[in-house]
Design an enzyme around this catalytic site. Structure first.
Site, PDB file in Angstrom:
ATOM      1  CG  ASP A  77      -9.991   3.135   6.764  1.00  0.00           C
ATOM      2  OD1 ASP A  77      -8.803   3.499   6.887  1.00  0.00           O
ATOM      3  OD2 ASP A  77     -10.709   3.456   5.801  1.00  0.00           O
ATOM      4  NE  ARG A 103      -3.166   3.033   0.753  1.00  0.00           N
ATOM      5  CZ  ARG A 103      -4.107   3.358   1.651  1.00  0.00           C
ATOM      6  NH1 ARG A 103      -4.631   2.427   2.432  1.00  0.00           N
ATOM      7  NH2 ARG A 103      -4.527   4.602   1.766  1.00  0.00           N
TER       8      ARG A 103
END
Length: 277
Positions: free
Chosen positions: A216, A202
């Site tokens: 998240d 990422r």
């Protein structure tokens, strides 16, 4: 924080420094106050969504009858630990142990000790998303990675969603929501999520750009937090259908900020384009 209080639970125990206390026993009386969020139970009216105070009372009696211990400080601690272990939704507990027949050679009415203990197990909601590479395989591996470090309690179906914000012409996302239990702090949980994102290459160069993996932290117990690294509950979760819809599929009675997640999902602008796999 909401509270459930039970006063005057009594049973015979065999606790005390003196031999006759351990031999003959005496009455111990316990008060417990459970600090727990009852928002979900208030919305669902389901006994499974709250703490069963009858079962808690029975657990207290079991602890009075266990031991024996020399000190009521030990008895109080054992009661707190047993309740916190059995009921992870209890965030704090207050325990008062009464020993009205304590061997004191002068007139008195009661002896008590009071203690407060905090929950060591924490429940969190984590949202997963990906739209580069093989998103379904990436999410499956990320769940496996998280499962090596956390206890996964619940897992939503996958959702195919349209990108919200960010650069145009991105591929569709695959999203999922999981519920986990951990002894990590909220920031330690964030660190773990970011380490797994890094493992899946990422990068963070353009806001809301296409990504190999996004993890998240949406909620962490009932913690409200806003610092330079982490805001809880997640500041945009209540308007993001790609989080709310799979969360409501996983847990139809889930509550976020006092509102049913399923209701928030129905109102979110992007929900209409979501496909459940």
């Amino acid at each position: 924080m909401d509270r459930i209080s039970i006063y005057g639970i009594s049973a015979t125990g065999y606790h005390g420094v003196f031999e006759h206390e351990k031999r003959d026993g005496q009455e111990f009386i316990i008060d417990v106050v459970l600090h727990v969020d009852i928002t979900r139970a208030a919305a669902s009216d389901n006994v499974l969504d709250t703490v069963h105070y009858g079962e808690v009372s029975e657990l207290v009696v079991e602890q009075i009858q266990a031991g024996p211990w020399d000190l009521i400080e030990k008895l109080g601690s054992e009661i707190a630990d047993a309740i916190l272990a059995a009921y992870p939704s209890v965030q704090h507990i207050d325990v008062v142990v009464h020993k009205p027949q304590a061997p004191i050679p002068v007139p008195f009415t009661d002896v008590t000790i009071s203690l407060t203990r905090a929950q060591k197990q924490h429940t969190a909601i984590i949202a997963l998303g990906a739209n580069l590479g093989d998103p379904q395989a990436t999410l499956a591996q990320a769940v496996e990675d998280l499962g090596e470090e956390l206890e996964i309690l619940n897992l939503s179906p996958l959702a195919i969603t349209k990108p919200v914000g960010g650069p145009p012409d991105q591929p569709d996302y695959t999203n999922q929501v999981i519920e986990v239990r951990t002894r990590r702090s909220a920031h330690e949980l964030l660190d773990l999520c970011q380490s797994i994102e890094a493992k899946h290459h990422r990068t963070r160069e353009v806001r809301w750009e296409a990504r190999t993996l996004d993890l998240d932290v949406i909620t962490y117990d009932q913690l409200r937090l806003d610092d330079e690294r982490l805001t809880l509950p997640h500041p945009r979760a209540a308007i993001r259908g790609f989080v709310l819809a799979p969360w409501s599929w996983m847990d139809p009675d889930a509550v976020l900020e006092g509102q049913l997640v399923s209701r928030l999902a129905a109102e979110a602008a992007d929900t209409k384009d979501i496909i459940r796999l």
